[in-house]
Scaffold this active site. Structure first.
Site, PDB file in Angstrom:
ATOM      1  N   GLY A 148       9.685  49.056  -4.054  1.00 56.66           N
ATOM      2  CA  GLY A 148       9.768  49.982  -2.933  1.00 56.66           C
ATOM      3  C   GLY A 148      10.380  51.282  -3.408  1.00 56.66           C
ATOM      4  N   GLY A 149      11.492  51.134  -4.121  1.00 58.30           N
ATOM      5  CA  GLY A 149      12.163  52.308  -4.662  1.00 58.30           C
ATOM      6  C   GLY A 149      12.960  51.927  -5.882  1.00 58.30           C
TER       7      GLY A 149
ATOM      8  N   GLU B 239      16.342  53.609  -8.098  1.00 56.28           N
ATOM      9  CA  GLU B 239      17.387  54.625  -8.010  1.00 56.28           C
ATOM     10  C   GLU B 239      17.608  55.419  -9.291  1.00 56.28           C
ATOM     11  OE1 GLU B 239      17.631  51.325  -8.019  1.00 56.28           O
ATOM     12  OE2 GLU B 239      19.457  50.602  -8.985  1.00 56.28           O
TER      13      GLU B 239
ATOM     14  N   HIS C 104      18.806  53.553   1.000  1.00 58.68           N
ATOM     15  CA  HIS C 104      19.168  52.543   0.003  1.00 58.68           C
ATOM     16  C   HIS C 104      19.245  53.153  -1.404  1.00 58.68           C
ATOM     17  CE1 HIS C 104      19.108  48.417  -1.749  1.00 58.68           C
ATOM     18  NE2 HIS C 104      18.512  49.056  -2.747  1.00 58.68           N
ATOM     19  N   GLU C 105      18.189  53.814  -1.801  1.00 55.60           N
ATOM     20  CA  GLU C 105      18.186  54.368  -3.167  1.00 55.60           C
ATOM     21  C   GLU C 105      19.261  55.447  -3.320  1.00 55.60           C
ATOM     22  OE1 GLU C 105      16.710  52.452  -4.983  1.00 55.60           O
ATOM     23  OE2 GLU C 105      15.300  51.560  -3.564  1.00 55.60           O
TER      24      GLU C 105
ATOM     25  N   HIS D 271      22.639  53.938  -3.917  1.00 56.34           N
ATOM     26  CA  HIS D 271      22.841  53.524  -5.315  1.00 56.34           C
ATOM     27  C   HIS D 271      23.502  54.627  -6.142  1.00 56.34           C
ATOM     28  CE1 HIS D 271      21.181  49.550  -5.842  1.00 56.34           C
ATOM     29  NE2 HIS D 271      19.981  49.864  -5.384  1.00 56.34           N
TER      30      HIS D 271
ATOM     31  N   GLU E 131      23.265  45.478  -5.751  1.00 58.58           N
ATOM     32  CA  GLU E 131      22.381  45.444  -4.587  1.00 58.58           C
ATOM     33  C   GLU E 131      23.085  45.109  -3.273  1.00 58.58           C
ATOM     34  OE1 GLU E 131      19.552  46.739  -4.726  1.00 58.58           O
ATOM     35  OE2 GLU E 131      19.268  46.841  -6.886  1.00 58.58           O
TER      36      GLU E 131
ATOM     37  N   ASP F 258      14.273  38.992 -14.078  1.00 59.24           N
ATOM     38  CA  ASP F 258      13.241  39.325 -13.116  1.00 59.24           C
ATOM     39  C   ASP F 258      12.569  38.086 -12.526  1.00 59.24           C
ATOM     40  OD1 ASP F 258      11.986  41.625 -11.943  1.00 59.24           O
ATOM     41  OD2 ASP F 258      10.136  40.936 -12.901  1.00 59.24           O
TER      42      ASP F 258
ATOM     43  N   TYR G  66      20.846  41.001  -2.472  1.00 56.78           N
ATOM     44  CA  TYR G  66      20.767  42.052  -1.467  1.00 56.78           C
ATOM     45  C   TYR G  66      21.403  41.616  -0.146  1.00 56.78           C
ATOM     46  CZ  TYR G  66      17.241  44.337  -4.410  1.00 56.78           C
ATOM     47  OH  TYR G  66      16.588  44.967  -5.432  1.00 56.78           O
TER      48      TYR G  66
HETATM   49  N1  BES Z   1      17.172  48.745  -8.045  1.00 58.44           N
HETATM   50  C1  BES Z   1      16.289  48.144  -7.117  1.00 58.44           C
HETATM   51  C2  BES Z   1      15.012  47.648  -7.733  1.00 58.44           C
HETATM   52  C3  BES Z   1      15.226  46.617  -8.817  1.00 58.44           C
HETATM   53  C4  BES Z   1      16.255  45.684  -8.746  1.00 58.44           C
HETATM   54  C5  BES Z   1      14.379  46.594  -9.898  1.00 58.44           C
HETATM   55  C6  BES Z   1      16.425  44.757  -9.761  1.00 58.44           C
HETATM   56  C7  BES Z   1      14.539  45.662 -10.920  1.00 58.44           C
HETATM   57  C8  BES Z   1      15.574  44.748 -10.850  1.00 58.44           C
HETATM   58  C9  BES Z   1      15.976  49.086  -5.955  1.00 58.44           C
HETATM   59  O1  BES Z   1      17.091  49.815  -5.544  1.00 58.44           O
HETATM   60  C10 BES Z   1      15.595  48.242  -4.780  1.00 58.44           C
HETATM   61  O2  BES Z   1      16.386  47.431  -4.407  1.00 58.44           O
HETATM   62  N2  BES Z   1      14.413  48.439  -4.220  1.00 58.44           N
HETATM   63  C11 BES Z   1      13.948  47.706  -3.064  1.00 58.44           C
HETATM   64  C12 BES Z   1      14.032  48.546  -1.834  1.00 58.44           C
HETATM   65  C13 BES Z   1      15.268  48.409  -1.053  1.00 58.44           C
HETATM   66  C14 BES Z   1      15.207  49.190   0.229  1.00 58.44           C
HETATM   67  C15 BES Z   1      15.671  47.032  -0.768  1.00 58.44           C
HETATM   68  C16 BES Z   1      12.498  47.386  -3.249  1.00 58.44           C
HETATM   69  O3  BES Z   1      11.916  47.860  -4.221  1.00 58.44           O
HETATM   70  O4  BES Z   1      11.932  46.679  -2.431  1.00 58.44           O
HETATM   71 ZN    ZN Z   2      18.526  48.492  -4.727  1.00 56.93          ZN
END
Ligand code: BES
Ligand code: ZN
Length: 647
Positions: free
Chosen positions: A305-306, A308, A332-333, A336, A355, A413, A421
């Site tokens: 989704g995003g 940071e 959210h981003e 961070h 998170e 991953d 989260y």
């Molecule tokens: N930093 C994360 C994405 C991430 C976390 C990538 C761990 C690889 C390993 C990013 O900030 C994130 O949490 N994105 C979420 C959106 C958020 C609003 C919950 C996503 O991509 O869904």
């Molecule tokens: Zn995040």
């Protein structure tokens, strides 16, 4: 109309909710490590910052710590490779004569130090971590320089063909380094405990624009040569790069958007509240320390989704709902920038520190911006996700601990979930409830200050919670159930269960629906996107195909323009065998690569033999358009390697 969904919604009938957006977001970040930038910090904090073993890196920062990286790279779309040099400035911390860097799937062409050619070799590694690069460093040397070339399949990189972009005219490249993929495009110490400043010189094919998590250009360079500087020290997982046909548009004093020309307008509209979010965030938790905050809207194959990346959040176009209803993701981003980018998790087993804090912070920003009722809807949707995730992990409850115990053979991953989260943020909310908001905010402000540009692990955080937040009061410490939250499974009983009138209103209509009331007679006037999302998620059991069709025709669910709502509806349709949504689902899966949507859709399809056939049929066509991050996940969901298609 949202960019990403425009093709399918355009093909379908407009509907009352086609332009509504619902959604919810849930996740966040934090960090830890000795401060990069000053002589004072490492020594000052040596006593308080424990050295934490990071099993996901081969690096030896206790001997040599990388303090600065100078990149000089050429981006070749025809060869799908980055090639050139990375020069690493080292701080010597022991008598050792070898520095060990992380690498994965890259060709090492030549290594030298400031003293001349160097001895090096690639050691044994594993599939998750790649291979350690051992370099002998003479006593007087303070830099190593590696000439290298990335592999076409490098896990951090996605090379897009022109047809995968909005204009279809130019290729596109972007990176995703978190958690342990930076090592596929830069040889470095790939652990969040090491921070470095960097500069870069990049050569890209004109007329493309190149951007990094650094000071960025706002205009195309005719010769395709770009230089970057990043003077704030960052951990490796925040290294990023994007190259494509991109335009810049300012949206505030410190903020702007980069996007492909056809979505720049929609992006500027969607994210217009970003500067206000920054102001709200600063008022709660202290100054924004990174200078500018820009947002890069990527092509739809972006797997998250995003992300940071400092100074330049990477975002999916699936949040361009047209009505700003999915901007909690930006909150959210942005959050961070404190939780994660300042105070960084020491290892990927501590991801909840990044998170969980960020989801908590994100909801506080949304509360400031839209009020407590709005934020509470997001929180309640998050609680639904948390409960579902805990249930999914019934057989492997260890993955519902906040603090994970992953080994070097496990790719972080592979166990990515909502737990860090949502459980993380509900843990913080329980603490807030116990000590009061004022005391909790003061604790957070001090926390971001204390750990600014450093990392911290779970044990250190527990100490701070006990001593600073709970002031060593044994009774308060017991009441907080710290161990149950952090080292135990499931949801401890001091959780604050959210509930909102806005959803009670929806529940009443769900009851009426279960009792047989036709869709047109439900009272849905003025519902917000989050209410629609709650409605679709909670549809009663046992609805007939006719009732599903009635809902669909009345509310236009199959052509919903809000990606979160469409995702929720398509899951319901799949589970209930409602075949009228199949074409929309196929378009959805072929038009974007966001893993959060792909995974549940493919999982739902794989529940039945016929569904699995459809899934494989779609995936056969879609796979080449997805980022390696999403491909890895969906390969596992569908058993792709073992299927005939994979071989
Ligand atoms: N930093 C994360 C994405 C991430 C976390 C990538 C761990 C690889 C390993 C990013 O900030 C994130 O949490 N994105 C979420 C959106 C958020 C609003 C919950 C996503 O991509 O869904
Ligand atoms: Zn995040």
């Amino acid at each position: 109309m949202p960019f990403l969904l425009s093709s399918l919604s355009g093909a379908l009938r407009p509907s009352p909710i086609a332009c509504l957006s619902a959604l919810l977001l849930l996740m966040t970040v934090t960090a830890c490590a000795p401060s990069p930038d000053s002589a004072s910090s490492a020594a000052d904090h040596a006593a308080s910052t424990e050295a934490v073993k990071d099993v996901h890196s081969f690096a030896n920062p206790q001997d040599f710590a990388v303090r600065h990286i100078s990149l000089d790279l050429t981006v070749s779309f025809t060869e799908r490779a980055l090639s050139g040099t990375a020069e690493l400035t080292l701080e010597r911390r022991s008598e050792a004569d070898k520095v060990i860097l992380d690498t994965k799937d890259m060709e090492i062409l030549e290594v030298s130090t400031s003293e001349g050619p160097a001895e090096f070799h690639l050691g044994d590694g594993n599939d998750a971590l790649g291979r350690p690069l051992h370099i002998t460093v003479p006593e007087k040397a303070d830099t190593v320089r590696v000439r290298y070339r990335t592999a076409p399949g490098a896990g951090a990189l996605q090379w897009l063909e022109p047809v995968q972009t909005a204009s279809g005219k130019y290729p596109f490249l972007f990176t995703q380094s978190q958690p342990i993929l930076a090592r596929t495009w830069i040889p470095l110490q790939d652990t969040p405990q090491v921070r470095f400043t960097y500069d870069a010189r990049l050569e890209v094919p004109p007329p493309l624009l190149a951007l990094m998590s650094a000071e960025n250009p706002q205009q195309v360079a005719d010769n395709g040569v770009y230089t970057f500087r990043m003077d704030q020290a960052v951990p490796s997982y925040l290294m990023s790069l994007a190259v494509g046909e991109l335009e810049f548009r300012s949206i505030g004093a410190r903020t702007g958007v980069y996007a492909e020309p056809s979505v720049i307008e929609a992006s500027a509209y969607e994210f217009a509240e970003t500067e206000q979010m920054m102001v709200d965030a600063e008022a709660m938790y202290g100054p924004y320390r990174w200078g500018r905050y820009d947002i890069l809207v990527l092509p739809p194959s972006f797997p998250y989704g995003g992300m940071e990346n400092p100074r330049l959040t990477f975002a999916t176009p699936t949040i361009l709902a047209g009505d700003r209803s999915l901007t909690a993701l930006i909150a959210h981003e942005l959050a961070h920038s404190w939780s994660g980018n300042l105070a960084t998790n020491a290892t990927w087993n501590d991801l909840w520190i990044n998170e969980g804090f960020t989801v908590y912070f994100e909801r506080r920003i949304m509360e400031q911006l839209y009020g407590a009722d709005y934020a509470e809807m997001l929180t309640q949707l998050g609680y639904q996700d948390l409960e579902a995730t805990v249930e999914d992990f019934a057989e492997t409850p260890q993955y519902t601990h906040l603090r994970l115990e992953l080994t070097a053979e496990q790719d972080p991953d592979d166990v990515f979930s909502d737990i860090p989260y949502e459980k993380g943020s509900f843990f913080l909310r329980a603490l807030e409830e116990q000590v009061g908001r004022e005391a909790f905010d003061e604790f957070l402000r001090e926390h971001f200050d204390r750990y600014a540009f450093r990392s911290l692990g779970t044990n250190e955080l527990v100490e701070r919670l006990k001593e600073d937040l709970l002031q060593g009061d044994e009774e308060a410490i017991a009441k907080a159930q710290l161990d149950a939250w952090i080292f135990g499974p499931g949801i401890p009983d001091n959780v604050v269960i959210p509930s909102t009138d806005a959803f009670a209103v929806v529940d009443a209509e769900l009851n009426a629906l279960a009792g047989g009331r036709p869709a047109a007679q439900l009272n849905t006037a003025d519902w917000r996107p989050q209410q629609w999302l709650h409605f679709v998620r909670q549809l009663p059991e046992g609805l007939t195909q006719q009732q599903l069709a009635d809902l669909d025709v009345t509310f236009g669910l199959t052509s919903a323009g809000n990606s979160e709502l469409l995702n929720a509806w398509l899951l319901q349709a799949t589970e209930r065998g409602y075949s009228a949504a199949e074409e929309s689902q196929e378009n959805f899966l072929l038009s974007m690569g966001r893993r959060k949507f792909l995974r549940p859709q493919y999982e739902a399809l794989a529940e039945t033999p016929e569904g699995k056939e459809r899934a494989l049929d779609i995936y056969r066509r879609a796979r080449a358009t997805y980022h390696p991050v999403s491909v890895n996940t969906i390969d596992r969901v569908l058993g792709w390697e073992e299927s005939e298609e994979g071989s």
